[in-house]
Design a protein around this motif. Structure first.
Motif, PDB file in Angstrom:
ATOM      1  N   UNK A  60       0.846  -1.195   0.000  1.00 23.93           N
ATOM      2  CA  UNK A  60       0.000   0.000   0.000  1.00 23.93           C
ATOM      3  C   UNK A  60       0.880   1.243   0.000  1.00 23.93           C
ATOM      4  N   UNK A  61       0.276   2.354  -0.374  1.00 19.68           N
ATOM      5  CA  UNK A  61       1.000   3.610  -0.410  1.00 19.68           C
ATOM      6  C   UNK A  61       0.979   4.284   0.955  1.00 19.68           C
ATOM      7  N   UNK A  62       1.950   5.133   1.172  1.00 16.33           N
ATOM      8  CA  UNK A  62       1.983   5.875   2.432  1.00 16.33           C
ATOM      9  C   UNK A  62       0.816   6.866   2.478  1.00 16.33           C
ATOM     10  N   UNK A  71       0.192   9.907   2.792  1.00 17.79           N
ATOM     11  CA  UNK A  71       0.730  11.268   2.771  1.00 17.79           C
ATOM     12  C   UNK A  71       0.327  11.951   1.469  1.00 17.79           C
ATOM     13  N   UNK A  72       0.048  13.260   1.543  1.00 19.29           N
ATOM     14  CA  UNK A  72      -0.157  13.984   0.296  1.00 19.29           C
ATOM     15  C   UNK A  72       1.209  14.301  -0.319  1.00 19.29           C
ATOM     16  N   UNK A  73       1.214  14.913  -1.508  1.00 21.26           N
ATOM     17  CA  UNK A  73       2.463  15.134  -2.227  1.00 21.26           C
ATOM     18  C   UNK A  73       3.514  15.916  -1.455  1.00 21.26           C
ATOM     19  N   UNK A  74       3.167  17.099  -0.924  1.00 21.25           N
ATOM     20  CA  UNK A  74       4.169  17.865  -0.162  1.00 21.25           C
ATOM     21  C   UNK A  74       4.667  17.122   1.082  1.00 21.25           C
ATOM     22  N   UNK A  75       3.780  16.378   1.746  1.00 21.94           N
ATOM     23  CA  UNK A  75       4.207  15.637   2.935  1.00 21.94           C
ATOM     24  C   UNK A  75       5.167  14.512   2.547  1.00 21.94           C
ATOM     25  N   UNK A  76       4.915  13.899   1.399  1.00 21.41           N
ATOM     26  CA  UNK A  76       5.825  12.855   0.923  1.00 21.41           C
ATOM     27  C   UNK A  76       7.214  13.447   0.661  1.00 21.41           C
ATOM     28  N   UNK A  77       7.246  14.618   0.016  1.00 20.02           N
ATOM     29  CA  UNK A  77       8.533  15.282  -0.223  1.00 20.02           C
ATOM     30  C   UNK A  77       9.219  15.629   1.099  1.00 20.02           C
ATOM     31  N   UNK A 113       5.451   5.707   9.678  1.00 21.03           N
ATOM     32  CA  UNK A 113       4.276   6.275   9.022  1.00 21.03           C
ATOM     33  C   UNK A 113       3.250   5.192   8.710  1.00 21.03           C
ATOM     34  N   UNK A 114       3.719   4.044   8.231  1.00 21.87           N
ATOM     35  CA  UNK A 114       2.804   2.968   7.857  1.00 21.87           C
ATOM     36  C   UNK A 114       2.094   2.354   9.067  1.00 21.87           C
ATOM     37  N   UNK A 115       2.637   2.569  10.256  1.00 20.50           N
ATOM     38  CA  UNK A 115       2.009   2.017  11.454  1.00 20.50           C
ATOM     39  C   UNK A 115       0.873   2.895  11.977  1.00 20.50           C
ATOM     40  N   UNK A 156      -5.194  11.317   3.766  1.00 16.67           N
ATOM     41  CA  UNK A 156      -3.790  11.661   3.554  1.00 16.67           C
ATOM     42  C   UNK A 156      -3.355  12.782   4.489  1.00 16.67           C
ATOM     43  N   UNK A 157      -2.183  12.602   5.081  1.00 16.77           N
ATOM     44  CA  UNK A 157      -1.652  13.590   6.015  1.00 16.77           C
ATOM     45  C   UNK A 157      -0.944  14.705   5.252  1.00 16.77           C
ATOM     46  N   UNK A 158      -1.014  15.916   5.813  1.00 12.58           N
ATOM     47  CA  UNK A 158      -0.306  17.057   5.241  1.00 12.58           C
ATOM     48  C   UNK A 158       1.086  17.167   5.859  1.00 12.58           C
ATOM     49  N   UNK A 159       1.850  18.128   5.357  1.00 16.22           N
ATOM     50  CA  UNK A 159       3.192  18.350   5.916  1.00 16.22           C
ATOM     51  C   UNK A 159       3.115  18.725   7.389  1.00 16.22           C
ATOM     52  N   UNK A 160       2.159  19.579   7.750  1.00 18.43           N
ATOM     53  CA  UNK A 160       2.000  19.950   9.158  1.00 18.43           C
ATOM     54  C   UNK A 160       1.666  18.724  10.012  1.00 18.43           C
TER      55      UNK A 160
END
Length: 442
Positions: A188-190, A192-198, A218-220, A226-230
């Motif tokens: 599965x994917x993490x 996270x949204x795009x900016x959070x992934x970066x 993160x996977x736990x 999807x989580x944001x950078x904040x």
């Protein structure tokens, strides 16, 4: 090349277990290692060694988490050598003797040994020397791993018998491919949204192992969107910047800081200054180096620079952090934008060389004091011209030892305040030539 960590599959004799993600994704072939094409490619050192079937002793130098241990293990697999791993932190002389004895027994039975030494720079000189005879007679192929500059940390004798290969920190593109491999393994994917992934990739700071550990965390998490950078930064502590105040990274960063100031780039200077502060550098060390920059690279092109640096240092001592660090940063900006001259520094070194070469040559007698009758009888002070009584308050007399050619060491540049000093140097040089010509006519 393929991704850093290949995906091993469960087999009946080796079922998948609750192993860390970094272990589950460990490469099984050198072709799966990512980011080190400069050492593993077909025309690179290891590629050529393996193609020719001749592996020599190596020192792998690079930051943490870029595959040093993995490469060593895979080299042993590909060359059918027994793989033995030790750490310089936990291995003493008795342990080394056992390792060497085991390698001798294997050699007697027809198998070579690849001895991987992690943190090899932590061995002292005597311990490093103990490897030499076993490397020379072929008992072991040594592969050492170090995060420190081998030029400073390893004996010259050991370095002469091993090739140093530099491994690079992983790029963001490398880390992204590693993250994709982890997601494939986990199915599965993490979340996270795009900016959070970066942001997560940035947190790894070029360290593949650190990234996989972050991904496991993160996977736990149990999240529904999807989580944001904040969100990410609240849940995760940013990984500490890699910085060793007594190691190679320390000298790399202070060099970058100094050269940014010399190159009149205040933005770069502020960047490296803050990199060092965030790494835990003592601001007093930085204050001393900033003052040194004023002396070496600004010099008399702006005599006020030293005063500003001293005041900034004093301000730091009075205010402490973080306000005092601001004063030091302002001194850095001033130095970066100040006119530059190393004329005084060059003159000092040239005069020092001349003083060393001239030995104990005495000053000319006419500039020696003569407080006693005996000294006056010996000619001390005879013929001295008192400059205040001379035209232009300048006598043009010789002040170098008799017989020594006059030296010209200080050559001011045509920048800043030294532009005025250059006019004075040229003025006195012209007067001196006139006085000497007049003396010659007499």
């Amino acid at each position: 090349m393929a991704d850093l960590f290949d995906t091993p599959h469960a087999t009946p004799d080796k079922p998948a277990g609750p192993r860390p993600l970094a272990d589950r994704l460990r490469p099984r072939a050198l072709g799966d290692v990512i980011g080190q094409e400069q050492v593993l490619g077909p025309d690179a050192p290891l590629g050529i060694m393996l193609a020719s079937g001749s592996l020599s002793s190596l020192v792998l130098w690079g930051p943490p988490g870029v595959g040093k241990t993995t490469i060593a293990r895979l080299l042993a697999d590909q060359t059918s050598l027994a793989f033995v791993q030790i750490s310089a932190i936990f291995t003493g002389v008795p342990d080394l003797k056992k390792v060497f004895e085991g390698a001798r027994l294997r050699r007697a039975n027809g198998q070579g040994t690849l001895l991987f030494v992690d943190e090899i720079h932590r061995f002292n000189k005597a311990q490093q020397d103990s490897f030499l005879p076993h490397m020379e007679d072929g008992t072991i192929i040594l592969v050492g791993a170090t995060t420190e500059n081998p030029s400073f940390e390893l004996n010259a004798a050991l370095l002469s018998r091993a090739q140093v290969l530099v491994l690079n920190r992983l790029t963001l593109a490398d880390l992204e491919r590693l993250a994709q491999r982890a997601e494939q393994e986990l199915g599965r994917r993490m979340p996270l949204d795009g900016p959070a992934r970066d942001a997560l990739l940035d947190m790894a700071d070029g360290d593949g192992r650190a990234l996989l550990n972050l991904i496991e965390q993160v996977m736990a998490w149990r999240v529904t969107q999807a989580l944001t950078t904040d969100d990410l930064t609240r849940r995760l502590m940013k990984r500490a910047v890699r910085y060793d105040k007594s190691g190679d990274e320390h000298y790399n960063l202070i060099s970058a800081l100094h050269k940014s100031v010399r190159g009149s780039d205040p933005d770069a200077a502020l960047y490296w200054y803050n990199r060092m502060l965030l790494g835990g550098e003592d601001p007093r060390y930085l204050a001393r180096r900033i003052l040194r920059m004023a002396v070496e690279d600004i010099g008399l092109a702006d005599p006020q620079a030293q005063t500003i640096c001293l005041h900034a240092w004093e301000t730091y001592e009075r205010l402490g952090s973080p306000e005092g660090e601001l004063a030091l940063s302002q001194a850095l900006v001033y130095l970066a934008l100040a006119p530059k001259s190393n004329a005084g520094y060059v003159a000092y070194k040239a005069a020092k060389d001349a003083a060393r070469q001239s030995g104990s040559a005495a000053p000319p007698k006419h500039i020696l004091n003569a407080p006693t009758r005996l000294m006056r009888e010996q000619g001390y002070g005879e013929g001295y011209a008192y400059d205040h009584d001379a035209e232009d308050a300048f006598s043009g007399q010789n002040y170098f030892p008799d017989g020594m050619k006059r030296g010209v060491y200080y050559l001011p540049v045509d920048r800043g305040f030294e532009r005025d000093l250059k006019k004075r140097v040229d003025f006195f040089a012209g007067l001196r030539a006139k006085r000497q010509a007049r003396t010659g006519d007499d």
